[in-house]
Design a protein around this motif. Structure first.
Motif, short mmCIF file in Angstrom:
data_model
loop_
_atom_site.label_atom_id
_atom_site.label_comp_id
_atom_site.label_asym_id
_atom_site.label_seq_id
_atom_site.Cartn_x
_atom_site.Cartn_y
_atom_site.Cartn_z
N UNK A 134 -11.05 -12.91 -11.10
CA UNK A 134 -10.97 -12.64 -9.66
C UNK A 134 -9.51 -12.61 -9.22
N UNK A 135 -9.11 -11.47 -8.67
CA UNK A 135 -7.72 -11.25 -8.27
C UNK A 135 -7.68 -11.00 -6.76
N UNK A 136 -6.86 -11.76 -6.05
CA UNK A 136 -6.77 -11.63 -4.60
C UNK A 136 -5.36 -11.30 -4.16
N UNK A 137 -5.26 -10.48 -3.12
CA UNK A 137 -3.98 -10.05 -2.55
C UNK A 137 -3.86 -10.58 -1.13
N UNK A 138 -2.80 -11.32 -0.86
CA UNK A 138 -2.49 -11.76 0.50
C UNK A 138 -1.58 -10.73 1.15
N UNK A 139 -2.07 -10.09 2.20
CA UNK A 139 -1.29 -9.07 2.89
C UNK A 139 -1.70 -7.68 2.45
N UNK A 161 -6.76 -10.82 1.67
CA UNK A 161 -6.70 -11.65 2.89
C UNK A 161 -5.68 -11.02 3.83
N UNK A 162 -6.07 -10.90 5.11
CA UNK A 162 -5.23 -10.21 6.07
C UNK A 162 -5.50 -10.79 7.46
N UNK A 163 -4.60 -10.50 8.39
CA UNK A 163 -4.80 -10.99 9.75
C UNK A 163 -5.87 -10.17 10.48
N UNK A 164 -6.14 -8.95 9.98
CA UNK A 164 -7.18 -8.12 10.56
C UNK A 164 -7.98 -7.48 9.43
N UNK A 165 -9.16 -7.00 9.74
CA UNK A 165 -10.06 -6.43 8.73
C UNK A 165 -9.44 -5.17 8.11
N UNK A 166 -9.44 -5.12 6.78
CA UNK A 166 -8.98 -3.95 6.04
C UNK A 166 -9.96 -3.68 4.90
N UNK A 167 -10.05 -2.43 4.50
CA UNK A 167 -10.92 -2.07 3.38
C UNK A 167 -10.27 -2.49 2.07
N UNK A 173 -12.66 -8.27 2.13
CA UNK A 173 -11.49 -8.68 2.90
C UNK A 173 -11.82 -9.96 3.67
N UNK A 174 -11.03 -11.00 3.45
CA UNK A 174 -11.11 -12.23 4.24
C UNK A 174 -10.11 -12.10 5.38
N UNK A 175 -10.48 -12.60 6.56
CA UNK A 175 -9.68 -12.35 7.76
C UNK A 175 -9.34 -13.66 8.45
N UNK A 192 0.92 -12.62 -3.66
CA UNK A 192 1.41 -12.71 -2.29
C UNK A 192 2.29 -11.51 -1.96
N UNK A 193 1.83 -10.74 -0.97
CA UNK A 193 2.59 -9.59 -0.47
C UNK A 193 2.74 -9.65 1.05
N UNK A 194 2.67 -10.84 1.61
CA UNK A 194 2.75 -10.99 3.06
C UNK A 194 4.16 -10.66 3.57
N UNK A 195 4.25 -10.19 4.80
CA UNK A 195 5.56 -10.15 5.46
C UNK A 195 5.95 -11.57 5.85
N UNK A 196 7.24 -11.83 5.98
CA UNK A 196 7.68 -13.16 6.38
C UNK A 196 7.82 -13.22 7.90
N UNK A 197 7.03 -14.08 8.50
CA UNK A 197 7.05 -14.32 9.94
C UNK A 197 7.01 -15.83 10.15
N UNK A 198 7.21 -16.29 11.39
CA UNK A 198 7.07 -17.74 11.62
C UNK A 198 5.70 -18.26 11.21
N UNK A 199 4.67 -17.43 11.30
CA UNK A 199 3.31 -17.86 10.95
C UNK A 199 3.09 -17.93 9.44
N UNK A 200 3.83 -17.14 8.66
CA UNK A 200 3.61 -17.12 7.22
C UNK A 200 4.65 -17.92 6.44
N UNK A 201 5.70 -18.40 7.09
CA UNK A 201 6.69 -19.22 6.40
C UNK A 201 6.03 -20.50 5.88
N UNK A 202 6.20 -20.76 4.59
CA UNK A 202 5.62 -21.96 3.99
C UNK A 202 4.11 -21.94 3.88
#
Length: 308
Positions: A134-139, A161-167, A173-175, A192-202
């Motif tokens: 099982x392979x998961x992508x964040x972002x 996993x994303x902040x909004x629904x994606x195919x 997709x977990x939201x 992990x492929x997330x952008x860096x924002x205050x919400x995703x730091x750490x």
């Protein structure tokens, strides 16, 4: 009207050559030879400053010299000057190559075999079919989707996993933050492929890493600040993580005493998973010039409310 480049001096002549080849009619300048600052309409830079508009009063567009924009203080940018990411299809292809390599290395226990070679141990490890991994992508932005599409033919069970629904090709997709623990709990390999924002730091701290299955693999190609590095070391030492392939770090390069350098379960690369391809970046700028003349929306404009 001119385009000014004031980012990496080592790349400056490549940018000059690309503009000369692809758009010789445009005036291109290299800092510190700025000339009349009032001529500068388009700026390619690594970061901004509080006096940006004072220095360049006629600036129309600011282009990030890197794929990310977390190095910019968006509060310093005037509202009427869009910040644009120089992302082209070649970058996505280069990134997916790296991630595919990393996932396959973790899937086939290459880090363990490397450690065995160092110890002169000859021992087979069990092979798990891709269909059971099982392979998961964040972002799941453009890069995340490209990674999922590259991995899909290999037969892995995919999720995102994303902040909004994606195919997600062939998967779920977990939201949102409320579904993050459930997403992590079913990731044998986490990318992990997330952008860096205050919400995703750490965001990948001890609590989140402990949600992963025992022995999970980690691929970080987002930003170093997404990881709490001490928590990653702990997870490796305790077996929660079976291996980590890391391309980005809080400090680059990490200090000589950092445990990542010598950890047998870590493979480090020097921020090379993907880089701006200059010809492709110039093509994005030229397309945006055409769009600006037509009154169309520009490509890759940063949404300041999201930070990317």
């Amino acid at each position: 009207m001119c385009i000014l480049y004031m980012a990496w001096p080592s790349d400056a002549e490549q940018w000059r050559a690309a503009f000369a080849r692809l758009a010789p009619e445009l005036e291109f300048r290299l800092a510190p030879d700025i000339g009349d600052p009032g001529d500068v309409r388009y700026l390619i830079a690594w970061e901004s400053s509080a006096d940006l508009i004072e220095r360049f009063p006629n600036l129309r567009v600011l282009y990030s010299a890197g794929a990310g924009v977390d190095q910019f203080d968006l509060s310093l940018l005037p509202a009427h000057v869009p910040l644009v990411r120089l992302v082209d299809p070649a970058m996505a292809s280069i990134m997916t190559e790296y991630v595919q390599f990393a996932v396959l290395a973790l899937h086939r226990d290459i880090l363990s075999y490397r450690a065995q070679q160092t110890a002169r141990v000859w021992a087979e490890l069990p092979i798990i079919p891709a269909a059971r991994r099982r392979v998961g992508v964040m972002g799941i932005g453009n890069l995340g989707l490209a990674v999922l599409e590259r991995l899909h033919p290999l037969g892995f069970q995919l999720s995102g996993w994303n902040r909004s629904e994606k195919a997600v090709p062939g998967g779920r997709c977990y939201v949102g933050m409320e579904q993050l623990p459930a997403f992590l709990a079913q990731c044998d390999i986490l990318i992990n492929l997330l952008p860096l924002t205050p919400q995703t730091t750490g965001i990948l701290n001890r609590e989140r890493l402990d949600c992963l299955p025992m022995g999970a693999g980690l691929v970080n190609v987002g930003r170093g600040a997404h990881l709490v590095e001490a928590d990653v070391v702990r997870a490796l030492d305790e077996g929660r993580l079976g291996g980590a392939i890391l391309d980005v770090f809080e400090q680059e390069p990490p200090p000589p005493e950092h445990p990542f350098w010598s950890h047998p379960k870590v493979l480090m690369t020097p921020h090379v998973a993907s880089t701006v391809q200059i010809d492709g970046a110039v093509s994005v700028i030229l397309e945006n010039l055409r769009r600006e003349r037509r009154g169309d929306a520009l490509l890759n404009v940063v949404d300041r409310s999201r930070g990317y």
